[in-house]
Design an enzyme around this catalytic site. Structure first.
Site, PDB file in Angstrom:
ATOM      1  N   SER A  72      53.450  55.962 -15.819  1.00  0.00           N
ATOM      2  CA  SER A  72      52.658  57.428 -16.925  1.00  0.00           C
ATOM      3  C   SER A  72      51.414  57.481 -16.486  1.00  0.00           C
ATOM      4  CB  SER A  72      52.516  56.919 -18.828  1.00  0.00           C
ATOM      5  OG  SER A  72      51.876  58.200 -19.082  1.00  0.00           O
ATOM      6  N   TYR A  85      49.737  52.502 -25.564  1.00  0.00           N
ATOM      7  CA  TYR A  85      51.288  52.902 -24.523  1.00  0.00           C
ATOM      8  C   TYR A  85      50.664  52.851 -23.258  1.00  0.00           C
ATOM      9  CZ  TYR A  85      53.960  56.178 -22.253  1.00  0.00           C
ATOM     10  OH  TYR A  85      54.946  56.846 -21.368  1.00  0.00           O
ATOM     11  N   LYS A  97      52.601  50.273 -20.122  1.00  0.00           N
ATOM     12  CA  LYS A  97      53.162  50.876 -19.192  1.00  0.00           C
ATOM     13  C   LYS A  97      52.418  50.189 -17.283  1.00  0.00           C
ATOM     14  CE  LYS A  97      56.176  53.588 -20.049  1.00  0.00           C
ATOM     15  NZ  LYS A  97      57.776  52.952 -19.427  1.00  0.00           N
TER      16      LYS A  97
HETATM   17  N1  UFG Z   1      48.499  69.252 -28.418  1.00  0.00           N
HETATM   18  C1  UFG Z   1      47.767  70.494 -29.190  1.00  0.00           C
HETATM   19  N2  UFG Z   1      48.902  71.385 -29.357  1.00  0.00           N
HETATM   20  C2  UFG Z   1      50.087  69.965 -29.851  1.00  0.00           C
HETATM   21  C3  UFG Z   1      50.425  69.202 -28.841  1.00  0.00           C
HETATM   22  C4  UFG Z   1      49.485  69.278 -28.520  1.00  0.00           C
HETATM   23  O1  UFG Z   1      46.805  71.344 -28.917  1.00  0.00           O
HETATM   24  O2  UFG Z   1      50.329  70.626 -31.089  1.00  0.00           O
HETATM   25  C5  UFG Z   1      47.481  69.234 -26.723  1.00  0.00           C
HETATM   26  C6  UFG Z   1      46.521  67.712 -27.054  1.00  0.00           C
HETATM   27  O3  UFG Z   1      45.555  67.615 -27.536  1.00  0.00           O
HETATM   28  C7  UFG Z   1      46.505  67.426 -25.496  1.00  0.00           C
HETATM   29  C8  UFG Z   1      47.494  68.545 -24.878  1.00  0.00           C
HETATM   30  O4  UFG Z   1      48.026  69.551 -26.007  1.00  0.00           O
HETATM   31  O5  UFG Z   1      45.237  67.957 -24.748  1.00  0.00           O
HETATM   32  C9  UFG Z   1      48.836  68.243 -24.704  1.00  0.00           C
HETATM   33  O6  UFG Z   1      49.145  66.800 -25.524  1.00  0.00           O
HETATM   34  P1  UFG Z   1      50.728  66.469 -25.021  1.00  0.00           P
HETATM   35  O7  UFG Z   1      51.059  65.608 -26.705  1.00  0.00           O
HETATM   36  O8  UFG Z   1      51.476  67.379 -24.917  1.00  0.00           O
HETATM   37  O9  UFG Z   1      50.421  65.122 -23.872  1.00  0.00           O
HETATM   38  P2  UFG Z   1      49.299  63.912 -23.392  1.00  0.00           P
HETATM   39  O10 UFG Z   1      48.692  64.853 -22.682  1.00  0.00           O
HETATM   40  O11 UFG Z   1      48.626  64.000 -24.390  1.00  0.00           O
HETATM   41  O12 UFG Z   1      50.449  63.301 -23.314  1.00  0.00           O
HETATM   42  C10 UFG Z   1      50.817  62.569 -21.858  1.00  0.00           C
HETATM   43  C11 UFG Z   1      52.352  62.446 -21.965  1.00  0.00           C
HETATM   44  C12 UFG Z   1      52.289  61.168 -22.591  1.00  0.00           C
HETATM   45  C13 UFG Z   1      51.383  59.806 -21.948  1.00  0.00           C
HETATM   46  C14 UFG Z   1      49.831  60.911 -21.488  1.00  0.00           C
HETATM   47  C15 UFG Z   1      49.035  60.145 -20.594  1.00  0.00           C
HETATM   48  O13 UFG Z   1      53.124  62.990 -22.746  1.00  0.00           O
HETATM   49  O14 UFG Z   1      53.455  60.145 -22.434  1.00  0.00           O
HETATM   50  O15 UFG Z   1      50.270  61.959 -20.947  1.00  0.00           O
HETATM   51  O16 UFG Z   1      47.877  61.014 -20.397  1.00  0.00           O
HETATM   52  F1  UFG Z   1      51.196  59.580 -21.924  1.00  0.00           F
END
Ligand code: UFG
Length: 327
Positions: free
Chosen positions: A116, A140, A144
């Protein structure tokens, strides 16, 4: 090649099982179905066992003469890992350790690890290249990174050839409409937006509008799940032709902001679902964008579904046809 796919009934695992079959390989899924869905296997063989069950894993590796392993079975929620770190170490680190033991005992040589972008933490240079130091900032990401290191240490002492695929934001669904994303605990942006569009959630929460980015919302690199599946096949070929212990970023190299995703979800769904502006979500880096030059050059990987609307549309098509997921 016979390939054991741990977590094969999960989101990225099931898309990869399908891609393996399509390419003429013989995948065997190993999944305890705590998170995965049997229908997502589309009839591919399943061994119902946990990856920590070393005896069961070794048995299938030996009996089926498995040559390659793709290891997807893991927990994947950053927030949950902060609240329950030991469950993450148990599943992600101990699971990889037991699997590695079974591979060593059965003489499996080719191994592709689902890693990841979370291994990098919050780098100050973008796009992110594989050489930058790994400084994960949550359990997490650390699990990894430990999994990568454990496999690299084993590779130095054995015939194992592990390849580490560091995904950025996996998204979208099978363009044929057979597979999609159906998580126990959905927290990812695109599914959450689509669930709001379907009326299954009252609103989409947008976490933070005061980041140092062009529109104030976080920027992420969304990569289509079918392109990720294709990268696994290419990584297997890379290991087969002598590659080992190499990490590859998998992203499109282009960042989209949360606001741009909201706009795309509105365009694709044709709906004006409610959005609730919230404060920042702890642990979210402002920008995460991949340099995938290495994967393009060394694996000949070429993402085919990089268009944001297409990513959202494939996810939407699946949600519309499966409003209750796989059940
Ligand atoms: N977000 C929102 N509203 C939501 C969900 C997400 O605004 O309901 C925002 C988050 O704050 C973030 C962006 O959308 O800024 C992306 O969020 P996600 O949860 O979709 O994904 P992440 O970037 O947090 O996570 C992804 C992978 C993880 C990994 C990470 C690496 O899903 O497994 O990238 O940093 F660990």
């Amino acid at each position: 090649m016979k390939v054991l796919v741990t977590g094969g009934a999960g989101y990225i695992g099931s898309h990869t099982v399908k891609a393996l079959r399509r390419a003429g390989h013989l995948p065997i899924a190993l999944d305890d179905l705590r998170e995965g869905h049997e229908p997502a296997l589309l009839g591919a063989p399943l061994v119902r066992a946990a990856v920590q069950d070393r005896a069961a894993v070794e048995r299938v590796l030996r009996e089926e003469h498995v040559e390659g392993v793709m290891h997807f079975a893991a927990y994947c929620y950053v927030g949950e890992s902060v609240r329950s770190p030991l469950a993450y170490y148990e599943n992600n680190v101990l699971g990889t350790l037991r699997l590695a033991e079974a591979c060593a005992a059965a003489g499996v040589r080719f191994f592709v690890l689902s890693s990841s972008a979370a291994v990098y933490g919050e780098p100050d240079r973008q796009p992110i290249e594989e050489e930058i130091p790994c400084r994960p900032v949550n359990p997490y990401g650390r699990t990894k990174r430990v999994a990568e290191e454990l496999l690299a240490d084993l590779a130095a002492a054995s015939e194992l050839r592990p390849i580490f695929l560091r995904y950025f934001n996996a998204a979208g669904a099978d363009p044929d409409g057979e597979l999609g994303e159906d998580h126990r605990l959905e927290t990812h942006l695109i599914p959450c937006a689509l669930l709001a569009a379907l009326g299954r959630r009252p609103a989409l929460s947008v976490f933070g509008a005061d980041y140092p980015t062009p529109d104030g919302t976080c920027v992420r690199d969304f990569v289509h799940v079918t392109d990720l599946a294709d990268a696994h096949l290419k990584a297997l070929e890379f290991a087969r032709s002598g590659g080992s212990c190499r990490a590859f970023n998998l992203g499109n190299g282009r960042g989209f902001s949360v606001q741009e995703v909201v706009d795309a979800a509105r365009r694709v769904t044709g709906g004006d679902f409610p959005v609730a502006q919230e404060g920042r979500r702890p642990g979210d880096p402002p920008v995460l964008v991949a340099s995938s030059q290495r994967a393009r050059a060394e694996l000949s990987w070429q993402p085919r579904h990089g268009d944001l609307d297409e990513i959202v549309r494939t996810a939407w098509d699946w949600y519309r046809r499966h409003p209750n997921g796989y059940c």
